[in-house]
Design a protein around this motif. Sequence first.
Motif, PDB file in Angstrom:
ATOM      1  N   TYR A 295       0.827  -1.201   0.000  1.00  0.00           N
ATOM      2  CA  TYR A 295       0.000   0.000   0.000  1.00  0.00           C
ATOM      3  C   TYR A 295       0.864   1.255   0.000  1.00  0.00           C
ATOM      4  O   TYR A 295       0.558   2.237  -0.702  1.00  0.00           O
ATOM      5  CB  TYR A 295      -0.924  -0.011   1.218  1.00  0.00           C
ATOM      6  CG  TYR A 295      -1.843   1.184   1.280  1.00  0.00           C
ATOM      7  CD1 TYR A 295      -2.903   1.317   0.388  1.00  0.00           C
ATOM      8  CD2 TYR A 295      -1.653   2.180   2.238  1.00  0.00           C
ATOM      9  CE1 TYR A 295      -3.745   2.414   0.435  1.00  0.00           C
ATOM     10  CE2 TYR A 295      -2.501   3.280   2.292  1.00  0.00           C
ATOM     11  CZ  TYR A 295      -3.535   3.385   1.397  1.00  0.00           C
ATOM     12  OH  TYR A 295      -4.364   4.482   1.445  1.00  0.00           O
ATOM     13  N   LEU A 296       1.947   1.227   0.778  1.00  0.00           N
ATOM     14  CA  LEU A 296       2.852   2.376   0.825  1.00  0.00           C
ATOM     15  C   LEU A 296       3.475   2.625  -0.553  1.00  0.00           C
ATOM     16  O   LEU A 296       3.589   3.780  -0.999  1.00  0.00           O
ATOM     17  CB  LEU A 296       3.938   2.152   1.868  1.00  0.00           C
ATOM     18  CG  LEU A 296       4.928   3.300   2.085  1.00  0.00           C
ATOM     19  CD1 LEU A 296       4.205   4.538   2.581  1.00  0.00           C
ATOM     20  CD2 LEU A 296       6.023   2.884   3.064  1.00  0.00           C
ATOM     21  N   LEU A 297       3.863   1.546  -1.232  1.00  0.00           N
ATOM     22  CA  LEU A 297       4.414   1.693  -2.581  1.00  0.00           C
ATOM     23  C   LEU A 297       3.378   2.276  -3.532  1.00  0.00           C
ATOM     24  O   LEU A 297       3.704   3.102  -4.394  1.00  0.00           O
ATOM     25  CB  LEU A 297       4.902   0.329  -3.091  1.00  0.00           C
ATOM     26  CG  LEU A 297       6.141  -0.255  -2.395  1.00  0.00           C
ATOM     27  CD1 LEU A 297       6.429  -1.652  -2.921  1.00  0.00           C
ATOM     28  CD2 LEU A 297       7.357   0.649  -2.604  1.00  0.00           C
ATOM     29  N   CYS A 298       2.115   1.850  -3.365  1.00  0.00           N
ATOM     30  CA  CYS A 298       1.048   2.396  -4.215  1.00  0.00           C
ATOM     31  C   CYS A 298       0.853   3.886  -3.962  1.00  0.00           C
ATOM     32  O   CYS A 298       0.629   4.659  -4.895  1.00  0.00           O
ATOM     33  CB  CYS A 298      -0.261   1.643  -3.946  1.00  0.00           C
ATOM     34  SG  CYS A 298      -0.330   0.003  -4.695  1.00  0.00           S
ATOM     35  N   VAL A 299       0.945   4.290  -2.679  1.00  0.00           N
ATOM     36  CA  VAL A 299       0.781   5.708  -2.347  1.00  0.00           C
ATOM     37  C   VAL A 299       1.915   6.532  -2.956  1.00  0.00           C
ATOM     38  O   VAL A 299       1.685   7.603  -3.535  1.00  0.00           O
ATOM     39  CB  VAL A 299       0.730   5.903  -0.817  1.00  0.00           C
ATOM     40  CG1 VAL A 299       0.754   7.384  -0.459  1.00  0.00           C
ATOM     41  CG2 VAL A 299      -0.516   5.246  -0.240  1.00  0.00           C
TER      42      VAL A 299
END
Length: 384
Positions: A295-299
């Motif tokens: 999720y952090l990578l997506c953000v």
Amino acid sequence: MLKKVTPKPSSMKNSDCLTSAIAIMQYTGVWLPDNLEYRWRVMYMALRFVTQIVMFYFIILAEIGYVFKYRHDTERMVDAAVLLLSHLVQAVKVMTIVLRQPRIKRLIALGDGPEFTHTDPKLKAIIERAVKMTSLVSNVILCSASITGLFWCMVPALQDKVTLPLRTAYPFDISGTYIFTVMYVYSSVSVITVGVADAAENFLVSGVLILAATQVDLLNVLLMDIEGGKAESYEKAVLCIKFHQQILKYVEEIANIFNFPIFCQCVVTSAIVCMTIYKISVTQEPVELVTMIFYLLCVFTELLMYCYPADILLNKSLQTADAAIPIWSGNIKTAKALQMTVLRAQKPLTINAGGMFRISLPTAAAVVQTSYTYYTLLQQSLKK
């Protein structure tokens, strides 16, 4: 005897890089297809009601209810706010695309029009390479969003006490076996659908920015190909001036349509990154850890989808003056014609988010720095 086959001219359009993103938005009720008959239009509005009102906005209300219910519990509020903030920003994007869809479609048509379509093989090769690369990146981002959504839905089912994928509060009891199963499936479908749709909505903006930067690159190539001493140099210069004016209008329209959603995304990303890093630092579940990292990578990718193409556009536009200045040593008439283009190119083509700040890679770095500041404050608050 074999017949000689004449190769067909390429039918690739500049907007082909947006095909996957637009298809996802159509399936999720955000992008109204063209030329629908009345009954199909009514059916599409029904689809929009299910995917947007039932699957998206009801979830936002439930997340707000959860935050209000546990407003005195900082840790639970942080847990719920991670996706709530993302959903609130996405709601802004959805409303922007729905309300300004005719303008966006005209913008895409302009990018496919004769002003931005080139017959020169060298220019066609540049634009086709950019379109293919952008399409590939689009598909990778959409697949990554799907994987992240699947992981997010799997985490609660692997814990000792099964909970819903989203931190939500409803005005009815969901503790029963059947109702809990229904709500789990509902939340899971919502997470995946909304997540992939969000990636598509982001890439719509990213795609048109990449196309604008590519057209500026083509303009610089055309300017460098002008030889000041030749008779036809003036005609080529006039064509470049008109091309430059079309690019200016194109970028101005992008900024007018999307500046507010981009502003919201940059501002809220700081808080989202802060809370996501906090969850990564405290989680004990391996699957949840992997999910939050995804999720952090997506953000981060979401932020770069705005900042990176805008930064390329900025830098390439600054090269326009350098591409035109050498012509001044040749034909005086040509040099005078390009004088205004050179002066205008001193000011880079930029996207100002909400009229507050310029979108570029330094902006992304500033957002990350702000996120770290928020994270430090959050840790100190929770320790107290």
